[in-house]
Every structure is written in C-alpha cells, then in structure tokens.
Design an enzyme around this catalytic site. Sequence first.
Site, PDB file in Angstrom:
ATOM      1  CG  HIS A 149      -3.202  -7.382   9.010  1.00  0.00           C
ATOM      2  ND1 HIS A 149      -3.307  -6.220   8.527  1.00  0.00           N
ATOM      3  CD2 HIS A 149      -1.984  -7.278   9.903  1.00  0.00           C
ATOM      4  CE1 HIS A 149      -2.198  -5.675   8.572  1.00  0.00           C
ATOM      5  NE2 HIS A 149      -1.404  -6.085   9.000  1.00  0.00           N
TER       6      HIS A 149
ATOM      7  NE  ARG B  90      -3.418   0.303   2.700  1.00  0.00           N
ATOM      8  CZ  ARG B  90      -4.209  -0.109   3.606  1.00  0.00           C
ATOM      9  NH1 ARG B  90      -3.819   0.701   4.916  1.00  0.00           N
ATOM     10  NH2 ARG B  90      -4.557  -1.345   4.182  1.00  0.00           N
TER      11      ARG B  90
ATOM     12  CG  HIS C  25      -0.766  -3.471   4.164  1.00  0.00           C
ATOM     13  ND1 HIS C  25      -1.507  -4.474   2.922  1.00  0.00           N
ATOM     14  CD2 HIS C  25      -2.176  -3.429   5.040  1.00  0.00           C
ATOM     15  CE1 HIS C  25      -2.312  -4.902   3.940  1.00  0.00           C
ATOM     16  NE2 HIS C  25      -2.375  -4.498   5.213  1.00  0.00           N
TER      17      HIS C  25
ATOM     18  CD  GLU D   6      -7.081  -5.359  10.912  1.00  0.00           C
ATOM     19  OE1 GLU D   6      -7.718  -3.640  10.865  1.00  0.00           O
ATOM     20  OE2 GLU D   6      -6.740  -5.327  10.366  1.00  0.00           O
TER      21      GLU D   6
END
Length: 221
Positions: free
Chosen positions: A203, A90, A135, A200
């Site tokens: 993740h 990301r 990320h 999460e």
Amino acid sequence: MMRLIAFLPTIVSLLIGCSTGGAPQLVSVASPGISVDMKYFSGDNLVGEPLDGYRANKCLLAGEAAAALQQVATDLRVLGVGLVVFDCYRPQSAVNHFVRWASTAEDHSTKERFYPREEKAQLFARGYIAQRSGHSRGATVDLGLYDLASGNLLDMGTPFDFMDERSATEYPLESSAAYRNRMLLRDAMRARGFVNYPQEWWHFTYKPEPWPDQYFDVPVE
C-alpha cells in the site's frame, strides 16, 4: 505462482466525472513494466466477488501519481523487475460494498486465504476496513513485483490483502528473499514520492496528494 502475460503499451488519459465536488483528472495506467491485475474487478479478493464500481480491469490514478509510477517501473526495469498493480483509484461505492460485507455473518469462504488469524466481526475495530478509503482520493496504489523474464510474481512473504501482522512491511519474515523484495519495492516507490502504509507492504500513497480532502465515486471503466 501466478503467471502474468499481458502488457499494455501506453498511459492513456481519461477524464471522468465525479459526484463529490468536481471532476478529477484521472489517467489509466497501462505501460510496459506495469501489469494490471485489479483484484476487486474479479472475484479473487477478500470479499470473494467483484466489488461495486469496478467495470473494467483498469488502474486509474491522478496524473502526478501515474507519472511517478511509470518512473518507478523504469527504475526497476534495469533489475529485470516489473510492477503488478492490484488496486488503484477505488470508488466510494466499492468501499460501501466492503462495509456491507464486513457487517454480515462469517461464512468462512475467504477466511483461510485472507484473514486466517482474525475474526470478521473485528475487522473494523482492528483497522482493516473503514467507512472511507484513501484509494478514493486517486493517489493510492496497491502493488507487488514480478519477474519481467518469466512473468512470475516475486515472493513478498504474504499475499496481497492478507489481514495479518505478517503483512507489515518490516515484519521479520522467515524468508530473507521475500523481505528483500519488500524493501526493494518500498525503496523504489519512496524514491519517486510514494509513502508506504507500514502495516501493508503493498500500500503506497503519492505525496502530496492532488485531492487530499475529497473522496470520489465514479466507476472504474
């Protein structure tokens, strides 16, 4: 349930530049058993629009993480299950986009789908959004499972990016099937070197990270 139809044939290497301390060697993950559905490239996400820095529906990861993810897909194939990736590397520009969105007034456009029991103004304090993301280091992936025969997503108890305690990996779900799916994903990823973020279910970070102290900001393209 969403139907997944496209499978790409190989893992294609891609050298990309970096604005913070050199050029990370990232590869584009595209392989049988791994379907790519990058949520921040589309508007199907928490923010409700494509995020800055996503110019293609591609999953980019550090080479070691990409190879390990392919091993996970191979392991799961014998069970008739594939991986669907929602986010990979990301760019920092996308993280900044998140931060800008979180600082604006609530408009309720995505609240019901993604954070029905949370307040937007509290997402920072509650740890759901931060100024930097793992990320951006290239070894973290968000993903779920799908049935190889039908292309249908498997039930994981909550959607991806659902900001709620029910998204915690070991939350006692009402659906035993969804809980088993979470454990299947966690155990398969763990077997190939990925560590789950327990809040999460989707993740995972490959360890050891190739660039544990760097955050990159080159576009996904």
